[in-house]
Design an enzyme around this catalytic site. Structure first.
Site, PDB file in Angstrom:
ATOM      1  CE  LYS A  25      -8.292   7.223   7.441  1.00 45.84           C
ATOM      2  NZ  LYS A  25      -7.388   7.879   8.419  1.00 45.84           N
ATOM      3  CE  LYS A  41      -1.956   9.845  -2.595  1.00 46.77           C
ATOM      4  NZ  LYS A  41      -0.637   9.512  -3.158  1.00 46.77           N
ATOM      5  CG  ASP A 142       7.007   2.361  -1.504  1.00 52.06           C
ATOM      6  OD1 ASP A 142       7.478   1.195  -1.539  1.00 52.06           O
ATOM      7  OD2 ASP A 142       5.936   2.635  -0.937  1.00 52.06           O
TER       8      ASP A 142
END
Length: 310
Positions: A25, A41, A142
């Site tokens: 999260k 984070k 990513d």
């Protein structure tokens, strides 16, 4: 330990949850002592480990080192704590940036396009950040508009969510119900290659480049097969001739045979000749043929950019 966790987090006031990153999260928070806004984070660690695994410590020092680059989001601090179940959690404290490339592109969708000069400035910074990571042996794996943070006032772009990238395979699913997007994923990854090269990131950079120009995703598939078919339909179905070894990849099947379309059919007149050339250099099927991020910086497309202020 619980005390330590509390006191570590007491230094911050959580303002709101801003997202669910691939690895945990993310909160917007205020550092009480300075009033500075940061991104916190919260990172889950492997369940079976006591304390912080050495791989994670290596990752964190790697993130610290990478964040020296102006085009990588800065990791300011790391706090260790425990959650309610007594499991170790790490809080990574990053600089906070207001928006990301996904929101930025979306703001142009209704009316017009991102100005060509802006596309160039953003692309140069992206290639520079990627070149820095690759130069230190780190693949992002990513890259997508959502994890490229930016400040629209200064037009600064920074790479985020370098997750704890190396000790994980490519994340397959988000932790929320959101499906992990496949739109920026390289064909060798989709086809099940087990060894990646930095070229996986260059493919993603190409997809982001095209999207900046047209404001629409280049290949928008909703499953791995659909994603491949989108790519093949546009770039032609690959074969051993253009991509030696492709038919040995684990997910390879007999696919419909398409011939390649000219890039201009998708980009229309929105990208000049140098831009089209750079894009095509990034979209080679054979990973080894894709231009490197470092080489991309020297491409004629960037020749008329004032690089001194970047």
């Amino acid at each position: 330990m619980e005390e330590k966790a509390k006191s570590a987090m007491d230094a911050f006031e959580k303002l709101e949850k801003v997202g669910e990153g691939t690895y945990g999260k993310v909160y917007r928070a205020r550092e009480k002592a300075t009033g500075k806004i940061v991104a916190l984070k919260k990172t889950r660690l492997h369940e079976d480990e006591e304390g912080v695994p050495p791989t994670t410590l290596r990752e964190v020092s790697l993130l610290r080192m990478l964040s020296r680059d102006p085009h990588v989001v800065r990791l300011m601090d790391v706090k260790q704590g425990q959650n309610k179940e007594g499991k170790t959690v790490l809080y990574l404290v990053f600089e906070y940036m207001d928006t990301d490339l996904k929101k930025y592109i979306r703001s142009f969708r209704q009316f017009g396009v991102v100005p060509a000069a802006t596309v160039k400035i953003l692309m140069y910074q992206l290639c520079k950040g990627v070149a820095f990571c690759h130069g230190h042996g780190v693949l992002h794996r990513d890259l997508k508009p959502h994890n490229l943070l930016m400040d629209p006032k200064t037009m600064t772009l920074k790479i985020a969510d370098l997750g704890l990238a190396r000790s994980y395979t490519v994340p397959i699913k988000k932790y929320t119900h959101e499906i992990l997007t496949l739109w920026y994923r390289a064909p060798e990854v989709l086809l099940g290659a087990t060894h990646y090269s930095p070229a996986v990131d260059i493919w993603s950079v190409a997809c982001i480049f095209a999207e900046l120009v047209t404001t629409q995703p280049l290949f928008a598939g909703d499953s791995e097969l659909q994603q491949l078919l989108h790519i093949f339909r546009f770039l032609g179905t690959p074969n051993e001739e253009v991509w030696p070894g492709v038919s040995k990849l684990v997910n390879w099947h007999e696919y419909p045979q398409w011939s390649p379309q000219p890039l201009t059919s998708l980009m229309h007149d929105d990208l000049d000749e140098d831009g089209l050339n750079l894009l095509s250099e990034m979209l080679h099927y054979e990973p080894a043929k894709r231009i490197s991020a470092k080489k991309a910086l020297e491409h004629p497309y960037f020749d008329d950019l004032d690089k001194s202020r970047l």
